[in-house]
Enzyme design. Structure first.
Site, PDB file in Angstrom:
ATOM      1  N   LEU A 133       0.834  -1.208   0.000  1.00  0.00           N
ATOM      2  CA  LEU A 133       0.000   0.000   0.000  1.00  0.00           C
ATOM      3  C   LEU A 133       0.864   1.250   0.000  1.00  0.00           C
ATOM      4  O   LEU A 133       0.711   2.117  -0.853  1.00  0.00           O
ATOM      5  CB  LEU A 133      -0.935  -0.013   1.208  1.00  0.00           C
ATOM      6  CG  LEU A 133      -1.836   1.211   1.402  1.00  0.00           C
ATOM      7  CD1 LEU A 133      -2.768   1.392   0.215  1.00  0.00           C
ATOM      8  CD2 LEU A 133      -2.632   1.100   2.709  1.00  0.00           C
ATOM      9  N   SER A 140       1.061   7.874   5.385  1.00  0.00           N
ATOM     10  CA  SER A 140      -0.183   8.076   6.125  1.00  0.00           C
ATOM     11  C   SER A 140      -1.325   8.492   5.203  1.00  0.00           C
ATOM     12  O   SER A 140      -2.474   8.117   5.418  1.00  0.00           O
ATOM     13  CB  SER A 140       0.020   9.147   7.204  1.00  0.00           C
ATOM     14  OG  SER A 140       0.963   8.705   8.164  1.00  0.00           O
ATOM     15  N   TRP A 166       8.467   0.494   2.031  1.00  0.00           N
ATOM     16  CA  TRP A 166       8.305  -0.062   3.377  1.00  0.00           C
ATOM     17  C   TRP A 166       7.548  -1.392   3.348  1.00  0.00           C
ATOM     18  O   TRP A 166       6.677  -1.639   4.174  1.00  0.00           O
ATOM     19  CB  TRP A 166       7.597   0.948   4.304  1.00  0.00           C
ATOM     20  CG  TRP A 166       8.217   2.290   4.292  1.00  0.00           C
ATOM     21  CD1 TRP A 166       7.684   3.445   3.788  1.00  0.00           C
ATOM     22  CD2 TRP A 166       9.523   2.644   4.777  1.00  0.00           C
ATOM     23  NE1 TRP A 166       8.562   4.480   3.919  1.00  0.00           N
ATOM     24  CE2 TRP A 166       9.709   4.021   4.519  1.00  0.00           C
ATOM     25  CE3 TRP A 166      10.554   1.918   5.379  1.00  0.00           C
ATOM     26  CZ2 TRP A 166      10.874   4.687   4.870  1.00  0.00           C
ATOM     27  CZ3 TRP A 166      11.712   2.586   5.715  1.00  0.00           C
ATOM     28  CH2 TRP A 166      11.856   3.961   5.467  1.00  0.00           C
ATOM     29  N   ILE A 167       7.904  -2.230   2.390  1.00  0.00           N
ATOM     30  CA  ILE A 167       7.190  -3.492   2.219  1.00  0.00           C
ATOM     31  C   ILE A 167       7.878  -4.591   3.030  1.00  0.00           C
ATOM     32  O   ILE A 167       8.990  -5.011   2.715  1.00  0.00           O
ATOM     33  CB  ILE A 167       7.119  -3.888   0.733  1.00  0.00           C
ATOM     34  CG1 ILE A 167       6.523  -2.739  -0.092  1.00  0.00           C
ATOM     35  CG2 ILE A 167       6.312  -5.161   0.574  1.00  0.00           C
ATOM     36  CD1 ILE A 167       5.166  -2.246   0.382  1.00  0.00           C
ATOM     37  N   THR A 168       7.210  -5.050   4.080  1.00  0.00           N
ATOM     38  CA  THR A 168       7.694  -6.196   4.846  1.00  0.00           C
ATOM     39  C   THR A 168       7.648  -7.440   3.959  1.00  0.00           C
ATOM     40  O   THR A 168       6.639  -7.685   3.296  1.00  0.00           O
ATOM     41  CB  THR A 168       6.830  -6.412   6.096  1.00  0.00           C
ATOM     42  OG1 THR A 168       6.863  -5.239   6.898  1.00  0.00           O
ATOM     43  CG2 THR A 168       7.329  -7.594   6.908  1.00  0.00           C
ATOM     44  N   ARG A 277      19.643 -11.101  40.491  1.00  0.00           N
ATOM     45  CA  ARG A 277      20.671 -10.084  40.738  1.00  0.00           C
ATOM     46  C   ARG A 277      20.576  -9.602  42.183  1.00  0.00           C
ATOM     47  O   ARG A 277      19.501  -9.147  42.621  1.00  0.00           O
ATOM     48  CB  ARG A 277      20.453  -8.913  39.778  1.00  0.00           C
ATOM     49  CG  ARG A 277      21.303  -7.691  40.033  1.00  0.00           C
ATOM     50  CD  ARG A 277      22.735  -7.894  39.631  1.00  0.00           C
ATOM     51  NE  ARG A 277      23.447  -6.605  39.572  1.00  0.00           N
ATOM     52  CZ  ARG A 277      24.733  -6.494  39.376  1.00  0.00           C
ATOM     53  NH1 ARG A 277      25.482  -7.578  39.205  1.00  0.00           N
ATOM     54  NH2 ARG A 277      25.310  -5.305  39.326  1.00  0.00           N
ATOM     55  N   GLY A 349      23.182  -1.244  33.397  1.00  0.00           N
ATOM     56  CA  GLY A 349      24.179  -1.272  32.327  1.00  0.00           C
ATOM     57  C   GLY A 349      24.072  -2.514  31.464  1.00  0.00           C
ATOM     58  O   GLY A 349      24.285  -2.456  30.248  1.00  0.00           O
ATOM     59  N   GLU A 372       1.620   0.139   9.952  1.00  0.00           N
ATOM     60  CA  GLU A 372       0.175  -0.009   9.748  1.00  0.00           C
ATOM     61  C   GLU A 372      -0.614   1.153  10.354  1.00  0.00           C
ATOM     62  O   GLU A 372      -1.644   0.948  11.009  1.00  0.00           O
ATOM     63  CB  GLU A 372      -0.299  -1.367  10.257  1.00  0.00           C
ATOM     64  CG  GLU A 372       0.283  -2.496   9.419  1.00  0.00           C
ATOM     65  CD  GLU A 372      -0.360  -3.834   9.654  1.00  0.00           C
ATOM     66  OE1 GLU A 372      -1.554  -3.874   9.987  1.00  0.00           O
ATOM     67  OE2 GLU A 372       0.348  -4.847   9.494  1.00  0.00           O
ATOM     68  N   THR A 374       0.672   5.143  11.813  1.00  0.00           N
ATOM     69  CA  THR A 374       1.359   5.647  13.000  1.00  0.00           C
ATOM     70  C   THR A 374       0.370   5.862  14.140  1.00  0.00           C
ATOM     71  O   THR A 374      -0.848   5.955  13.921  1.00  0.00           O
ATOM     72  CB  THR A 374       2.060   6.979  12.704  1.00  0.00           C
ATOM     73  OG1 THR A 374       1.050   7.983  12.441  1.00  0.00           O
ATOM     74  CG2 THR A 374       2.991   6.877  11.506  1.00  0.00           C
TER      75      THR A 374
END
Length: 392
Positions: A133, A140, A166-168, A277, A349, A372, A374
């Site tokens: 898309l 946006s 930005w295509i996964t 810890r 740390g 998908e 913002t």
């Protein structure tokens, strides 16, 4: 080193089949995904073999019709599977969500003939999908996309030209659900197409160099006169933007579930560290400052899980859920950013080093506030539902 094993999330699932499904996912996650996650993310390795295993196990088509190879599972169950996968490795959980998003158009708007021909391979035949898309100049503002599909008068084919961004799974997917302009300006001029990953004229740029999720390739796709038969057009001409919005409502729930899974993994790691810890003669988990932090982290996670599940149940009942999907995506991804940041703080740390996974979780959480839609867009969506469209 941590000496407290994380406890599985207690889930209230609707059927015994769903409980068995979650048990299967947890087994795959612990045996096949978790042991390799850190090393493969660092090296940028995409775990295609894991997606093949998930496909063989029936986990890539869970919310779709069993007639075409799906799992007939309600979204209430499917999203909890995503959460488990994302807790093991976000690249996998998000990848399954993106694949489901890529299948949505055909499953929801394709003809019976199209569905019978394509869906079995997409849902359970080992194929991997992607969703196209966004573009370099339309993120946006998706309705302003410029990629064009022009009808060839002689053959009836569509010829697609343009660039998606930005295509996964860009460059590695077997199929792409592509939104392209077939008419005039605006949302009504957009049509959806199912494009094979090996189509002539389709190429991918080098993957983006990202802050996190290095194992999940994100790339631009270039369409240089890609020919697509009209039989691969999904829905009516000009219906594409409505199809896209429908897919995104469901996809946002997938992102919400992944965010909760990532946050849960961060909390589990922080608790394991804090109970092992010792400072000032006792575990740091004994200190009130830590205990209050854990309480806040857990509350955000539980609230996010309840929110996405409430939206999923609306969807399963056939009721409107767009507002609730935007709320879930907004809240859960903000919660993931907060929880992972706190997890780094708990480890001090050590949390800032790659010796522990919380620094990776924090880097990965950031992208969930962006993909998908913002979180600023989610706020606009929610406000429109509450107060109506903005006056101009």
């Amino acid at each position: 080193m941590p000496d407290r094993a994380p406890q599985p999330v207690e889930r209230h699932l609707p059927t015994e089949e769903a409980r068995d499904l979650i048990a299967l996912v947890r087994d795959i996650a612990q045996r096949e995904i978790v042991p390799r996650a850190a090393e493969e993310e660092e090296s940028g390795h995409f775990p295609r073999e894991i997606f093949s295993l998930l496909s063989e196990s029936g986990l890539l088509g869970l919310p779709y019709d069993s007639e075409y190879g799906g799992g007939d599972q309600p979204y209430e169950v499917y999203l909890q599977v995503l959460e488990e996968l994302a807790a093991a490795r976000l690249t996998v959980g998000l990848g399954v969500s993106v694949h489901s998003l890529a299948c949505h158009a055909l499953a929801g708007y394709g003809t019976k003939e199209q569905q019978s021909h394509h869906l079995p391979a997409m849902l359970g035949g080992g194929l991997l999908g992607a969703y196209c898309l966004s573009e370099p100049s339309s993120g946006s503002d998706a309705a302003s996309l410029r990629t064009k599909a022009v009808r060839d008068a002689d053959t009836g084919d569509w010829v697609i030209t343009g660039t998606k961004a930005w295509i996964t799974h860009g460059g590695i997917a077997d199929f792409y659900t592509v939104l392209a302009r077939t008419g005039g300006e605006g949302a009504r001029g957009i049509t959806a197409f199912l494009v094979p990953g090996d189509a002539a004229g389709l190429s991918a740029a080098a993957p983006e160099k990202k802050m996190g999720m290095k194992g999940s390739p994100t790339a631009q796709l270039h369409f240089d006169g890609v020919r697509v038969p009209d039989a691969r057009r999904i829905g009516d001409e000009g219906q594409g933007f409505a199809i896209a919005l429908s897919a995104l409502d469901s996809g946002r729930l997938g992102i919400a579930a992944c965010a909760v899974g990532l946050a849960q993994a961060a909390l589990d790691e922080a608790l394991a560290y804090a109970t092992g810890r010792r400072q000032f003669g006792r575990p740091i988990a004994d200190f009130q400052g830590m205990r209050f932090m854990f309480a806040d982290m857990a509350t955000r996670i539980e609230a996010g899980r309840a929110l996405y599940l409430a939206a999923a149940r609306l969807r399963d009942a056939g009721q409107p859920f767009s507002r609730q999907a935007a709320m879930a995506k907004l809240f859960c991804t903000d919660a993931a950013m907060s929880v992972t940041t706190d997890a780094v703080q708990v480890l001090g740390g050590y949390g800032y080093t790659q010796d522990f996974p919380v620094e990776r979780y924090m880097r990965e959480a950031k992208v969930l506030q962006i993909v998908e839609g913002t979180n600023q867009i989610q706020r606009m969506v929610i406000a429109r539902h509450l107060a109506g469209p903005e006056t101009r």
